[in-house]
Design a protein around this motif. Structure first.
Motif, mmCIF file in Angstrom:
data_model
loop_
_atom_site.group_PDB
_atom_site.id
_atom_site.type_symbol
_atom_site.label_atom_id
_atom_site.label_comp_id
_atom_site.label_asym_id
_atom_site.label_seq_id
_atom_site.Cartn_x
_atom_site.Cartn_y
_atom_site.Cartn_z
ATOM 1 N N UNK A 55 -16.353 1.934 27.374
ATOM 2 C CA UNK A 55 -15.172 2.232 28.293
ATOM 3 C C UNK A 55 -15.328 1.666 29.463
ATOM 4 N N UNK A 56 -16.483 1.687 30.183
ATOM 5 C CA UNK A 56 -16.919 1.665 31.509
ATOM 6 C C UNK A 56 -17.045 -0.036 31.717
ATOM 7 N N UNK A 57 -17.791 -0.453 30.645
ATOM 8 C CA UNK A 57 -18.205 -1.934 30.729
ATOM 9 C C UNK A 57 -17.071 -2.891 30.377
ATOM 10 N N UNK A 58 -16.230 -2.686 29.319
ATOM 11 C CA UNK A 58 -15.280 -3.701 29.147
ATOM 12 C C UNK A 58 -13.806 -3.014 29.096
ATOM 13 N N UNK A 59 -13.848 -1.999 29.632
ATOM 14 C CA UNK A 59 -12.390 -1.196 29.803
ATOM 15 C C UNK A 59 -11.576 -0.976 28.536
ATOM 16 N N UNK A 60 -12.182 -0.749 27.434
ATOM 17 C CA UNK A 60 -11.641 -0.337 26.190
ATOM 18 C C UNK A 60 -11.916 1.043 25.818
ATOM 19 N N UNK A 61 -10.941 1.918 25.264
ATOM 20 C CA UNK A 61 -11.289 3.140 24.884
ATOM 21 C C UNK A 61 -12.001 3.368 23.789
ATOM 22 N N UNK A 62 -12.721 4.419 23.838
ATOM 23 C CA UNK A 62 -13.685 4.997 22.677
ATOM 24 C C UNK A 62 -12.922 4.518 21.242
ATOM 25 N N UNK A 63 -11.828 4.859 21.002
ATOM 26 C CA UNK A 63 -11.443 4.874 19.517
ATOM 27 C C UNK A 63 -11.166 3.366 19.089
ATOM 28 N N UNK A 64 -10.741 2.432 20.242
ATOM 29 C CA UNK A 64 -10.492 1.077 19.919
ATOM 30 C C UNK A 64 -12.115 0.353 19.804
ATOM 31 N N UNK A 65 -12.738 0.925 20.536
ATOM 32 C CA UNK A 65 -14.237 0.234 20.409
ATOM 33 C C UNK A 65 -14.801 0.646 18.921
ATOM 34 N N UNK A 66 -14.698 1.725 18.649
ATOM 35 C CA UNK A 66 -14.959 2.062 17.177
ATOM 36 C C UNK A 66 -14.514 1.340 15.937
ATOM 37 N N UNK A 67 -13.096 1.093 16.159
ATOM 38 C CA UNK A 67 -12.378 0.179 15.406
ATOM 39 C C UNK A 67 -12.594 -1.217 15.287
ATOM 40 N N UNK A 68 -13.032 -1.580 16.471
ATOM 41 C CA UNK A 68 -13.633 -2.916 16.557
ATOM 42 C C UNK A 68 -15.107 -3.160 15.919
ATOM 43 N N UNK A 69 -15.602 -2.233 15.937
ATOM 44 C CA UNK A 69 -16.992 -2.195 15.220
ATOM 45 C C UNK A 69 -16.624 -2.286 13.672
ATOM 46 N N UNK A 70 -15.911 -1.324 13.280
ATOM 47 C CA UNK A 70 -15.691 -1.131 11.920
ATOM 48 C C UNK A 70 -15.191 -2.804 11.332
ATOM 49 N N UNK A 71 -14.193 -3.132 12.214
ATOM 50 C CA UNK A 71 -13.545 -4.555 11.776
ATOM 51 C C UNK A 71 -14.705 -5.650 11.798
ATOM 52 N N UNK A 72 -15.269 -5.599 12.732
ATOM 53 C CA UNK A 72 -16.636 -6.521 12.730
ATOM 54 C C UNK A 72 -17.666 -6.518 11.656
ATOM 55 N N UNK A 73 -17.868 -5.263 11.346
ATOM 56 C CA UNK A 73 -18.976 -5.112 10.381
ATOM 57 C C UNK A 73 -18.252 -5.411 8.927
#
Length: 73
Positions: A55-73
């Motif tokens: 969140x602090x590095x890319x300014x994305x919420x925690x839930x979106x970061x988790x969703x991005x990781x799941x979609x990427x994997x």
């Protein structure tokens, strides 16, 4: 990682999965850039960063970061 290699991988991921493409929402506001979504997934995988640190590095919420990781994997 070399910058051109990074961009090549980003473009391949964007072409493969429609989730990583930038799309407008119902109010015609553009969503997150595909490079932001990709960067969050790579940071979590490579450096083991927790989703709330993204969140602090890319300014994305925690839930979106988790969703991005799941979609990427």
């Amino acid at each position: 990682m070399h910058y051109l290699l990074f961009l090549h991988i980003v473009e391949a991921v964007e072409a493969y999965d429609a989730y990583f493409q930038q799309k407008p929402d119902t109010l015609e506001n553009l969503g997150l850039l595909f490079i932001q979504k990709y960067t969050t997934a790579i940071c979590q995988l490579t450096y083991g960063m927790p989703a709330n640190a993204i969140d602090k590095y890319v300014q994305i919420a925690k839930t979106i970061a988790i969703k991005n990781l799941k979609c990427f994997c």
